[in-house]
Write a protein that holds these residues in place. Structure first.
Motif, PDB file in Angstrom:
ATOM      1  N   ASP A  91       0.818  -1.293  -0.074  1.00  0.00           N
ATOM      2  CA  ASP A  91      -0.196  -0.058  -0.123  1.00  0.00           C
ATOM      3  C   ASP A  91       0.867   1.180   0.127  1.00  0.00           C
ATOM      4  O   ASP A  91       2.108   1.084   0.393  1.00  0.00           O
ATOM      5  CB  ASP A  91      -1.220  -0.015   1.166  1.00  0.00           C
ATOM      6  N   PRO A  92       0.253   2.369  -0.244  1.00  0.00           N
ATOM      7  CA  PRO A  92       1.097   3.474  -0.465  1.00  0.00           C
ATOM      8  C   PRO A  92       1.949   3.803   0.637  1.00  0.00           C
ATOM      9  O   PRO A  92       3.192   4.371   0.870  1.00  0.00           O
ATOM     10  CB  PRO A  92      -0.077   4.983  -0.651  1.00  0.00           C
ATOM     11  N   ASP A  93       1.569   3.566   1.854  1.00  0.00           N
ATOM     12  CA  ASP A  93       2.100   4.034   3.414  1.00  0.00           C
ATOM     13  C   ASP A  93       3.297   2.770   3.450  1.00  0.00           C
ATOM     14  O   ASP A  93       4.552   3.497   3.563  1.00  0.00           O
ATOM     15  CB  ASP A  93       1.347   3.820   4.491  1.00  0.00           C
ATOM     16  N   LEU A  94       3.197   1.808   2.914  1.00  0.00           N
ATOM     17  CA  LEU A  94       4.414   0.749   3.053  1.00  0.00           C
ATOM     18  C   LEU A  94       5.196   1.170   1.944  1.00  0.00           C
ATOM     19  O   LEU A  94       6.608   1.061   2.273  1.00  0.00           O
ATOM     20  CB  LEU A  94       3.934  -0.725   2.745  1.00  0.00           C
ATOM     21  N   LEU A  95       5.202   1.592   0.823  1.00  0.00           N
ATOM     22  CA  LEU A  95       5.913   1.798  -0.182  1.00  0.00           C
ATOM     23  C   LEU A  95       6.697   2.975   0.145  1.00  0.00           C
ATOM     24  O   LEU A  95       7.836   3.240  -0.128  1.00  0.00           O
ATOM     25  CB  LEU A  95       5.118   2.338  -1.474  1.00  0.00           C
ATOM     26  N   GLY A  99      10.453   3.138   0.822  1.00  0.00           N
ATOM     27  CA  GLY A  99      11.287   4.055  -0.153  1.00  0.00           C
ATOM     28  C   GLY A  99      11.509   3.594  -1.377  1.00  0.00           C
ATOM     29  O   GLY A  99      12.323   3.497  -2.005  1.00  0.00           O
ATOM     30  N   VAL A 100      10.466   2.634  -1.994  1.00  0.00           N
ATOM     31  CA  VAL A 100      10.389   1.836  -3.176  1.00  0.00           C
ATOM     32  C   VAL A 100       9.429   2.272  -4.068  1.00  0.00           C
ATOM     33  O   VAL A 100       8.552   2.929  -3.794  1.00  0.00           O
ATOM     34  CB  VAL A 100      10.666   0.404  -2.943  1.00  0.00           C
ATOM     35  N   LEU A 101       9.687   2.058  -5.522  1.00  0.00           N
ATOM     36  CA  LEU A 101       8.493   2.398  -6.576  1.00  0.00           C
ATOM     37  C   LEU A 101       7.479   1.499  -6.605  1.00  0.00           C
ATOM     38  O   LEU A 101       6.141   1.890  -7.020  1.00  0.00           O
ATOM     39  CB  LEU A 101       8.853   2.808  -7.957  1.00  0.00           C
ATOM     40  N   GLY A 102       7.724   0.198  -6.308  1.00  0.00           N
ATOM     41  CA  GLY A 102       6.639  -0.908  -6.301  1.00  0.00           C
ATOM     42  C   GLY A 102       7.028  -1.953  -5.784  1.00  0.00           C
ATOM     43  O   GLY A 102       8.201  -2.174  -5.490  1.00  0.00           O
ATOM     44  N   LEU A 103       5.960  -2.769  -5.163  1.00  0.00           N
ATOM     45  CA  LEU A 103       6.219  -3.785  -4.258  1.00  0.00           C
ATOM     46  C   LEU A 103       5.086  -4.987  -4.085  1.00  0.00           C
ATOM     47  O   LEU A 103       3.812  -4.322  -4.182  1.00  0.00           O
ATOM     48  CB  LEU A 103       6.571  -3.335  -2.811  1.00  0.00           C
ATOM     49  N   VAL A 104       5.395  -6.216  -4.214  1.00  0.00           N
ATOM     50  CA  VAL A 104       4.301  -7.151  -3.640  1.00  0.00           C
ATOM     51  C   VAL A 104       4.781  -7.999  -2.660  1.00  0.00           C
ATOM     52  O   VAL A 104       6.226  -7.983  -2.340  1.00  0.00           O
ATOM     53  CB  VAL A 104       4.068  -7.970  -4.907  1.00  0.00           C
TER      54      VAL A 104
END
Ligand SMILES: [Fe+2]
Length: 292
Positions: A91-95, A99-104
């Protein structure tokens, strides 16, 4: 497409203050920006590589594997969902926190939080400087180092890390701690670092046996050993050389009780020429285990 490197790790520790002092004073890591109650430490030009948050586990809380970009992230997502792994979107808070652009994110078969991401924050404007006057670390395409994890079900862990995420077997070491008790440790790579991940097929109180960080000179290991001894850090294995990756290293007990390996001189794996091997000893010389 598969994983590029071990990009970051997060620890949950009972005594973050002691861990922070150890990270900077003994390991020579540079403090990074703290976020959300976690201290963070740098090994290179990335904003952070190791996060330490307060918690009861005294163990690894999460691992972050880096991929090159959005296309590669989607490819990994497809492989995970295709294998029946439940995958969440950062989610945006975790990103923002990472400090990353995309994450699963997902869980490995033993329940460890695994994050796959692209686009870490780079701080070339604030160069890495070690507070312990240590030199830099071997990172880049090899990532921050390696982690050695215990697993209750090595077949499931192998499926997840090798078949789904694409780690390749480097070699195995047959360990025989007692005549009636032996097991094979499996060492996996995803880039030229000999192993980014190793699996111990024995349930242990902690998931993390140790993490490893590597310096570019033998002197770097010697100076770190002297800093550890001066700080009263328990040395859990003396200076020694591993049979499989040829790393010269020592092991110390971190304030969270899991260990750190501090090493130099590991060989690089070239997938075009590498041949899987087996070993019956973990070390050619040294690495004498202390009675702690
Ligand atoms: Fe290691």
């Amino acid at each position: 497409m598969t994983i590029g490197s071990l990009g970051y790790i997060g620890f949950s520790v009972k005594d973050p203050e002691a861990w922070g002092a150890f990270a900077t004073g003994v390991l020579g890591l540079m403090p990074g920006e703290a976020v959300g109650g976690a201290q963070r430490f740098r090994l290179d030009d990335l904003a952070w590589r190791i996060a330490v948050e307060p918690g009861e586990a005294d163990d690894l809380a999460y691992v972050g594997f880096e991929v090159a970009g959005a296309t590669e992230l989607e490819a990994v997502r497809a492989r995970l969902t295709g294998a029946g792994v439940v995958v969440g979107n950062g989610d945006p808070d975790l990103l923002k926190e990472r400090g990353v652009l995309g994450l699963v994110s997902c869980l490995d078969p033993d329940g460890l939080k695994v994050e796959i991401y692209y686009g870490p924050t780079v701080r070339t404007e604030t160069p890495f400087v070690s507070p312990a006057a240590a030199g830099g670390f071997v990172t880049g395409e090899q990532g921050l180092g390696h982690v050695v994890l215990s697993t209750k079900d090595v077949a499931a862990a192998r499926t997840f890390y090798q078949d789904v995420l694409g780690f390749r077997l480097s070699d195995i070491i047959h360990m025989q701690p007692a005549p009636q008790f032996g097991f094979d440790m499996e060492f996996y790579h995803c880039n030229p670092r000999h192993h980014t991940l190793a699996l111990i097929p024995v349930p242990m109180p902690k998931r993390l046996h140790h993490f490893m960080i590597q310096v570019p000179t033998l002197d770097g290991v010697g100076f770190a050993l002297e800093r550890a001894e001066a700080a009263g850090t328990p040395i859990t294995a003396t200076l020694g050389k591993h049979t499989n990756d040829h790393m010269i290293s020592f092991y110390a007990r971190t304030p969270a009780n899991f260990e750190v390996e501090f090493g130099y001189g590991a060989l690089d794996v070239d997938d075009a020429t590498w041949r899987v091997a087996r070993h019956d000893k973990p070390s050619s010389w040294g690495h004498k285990r202390a009675a702690h």
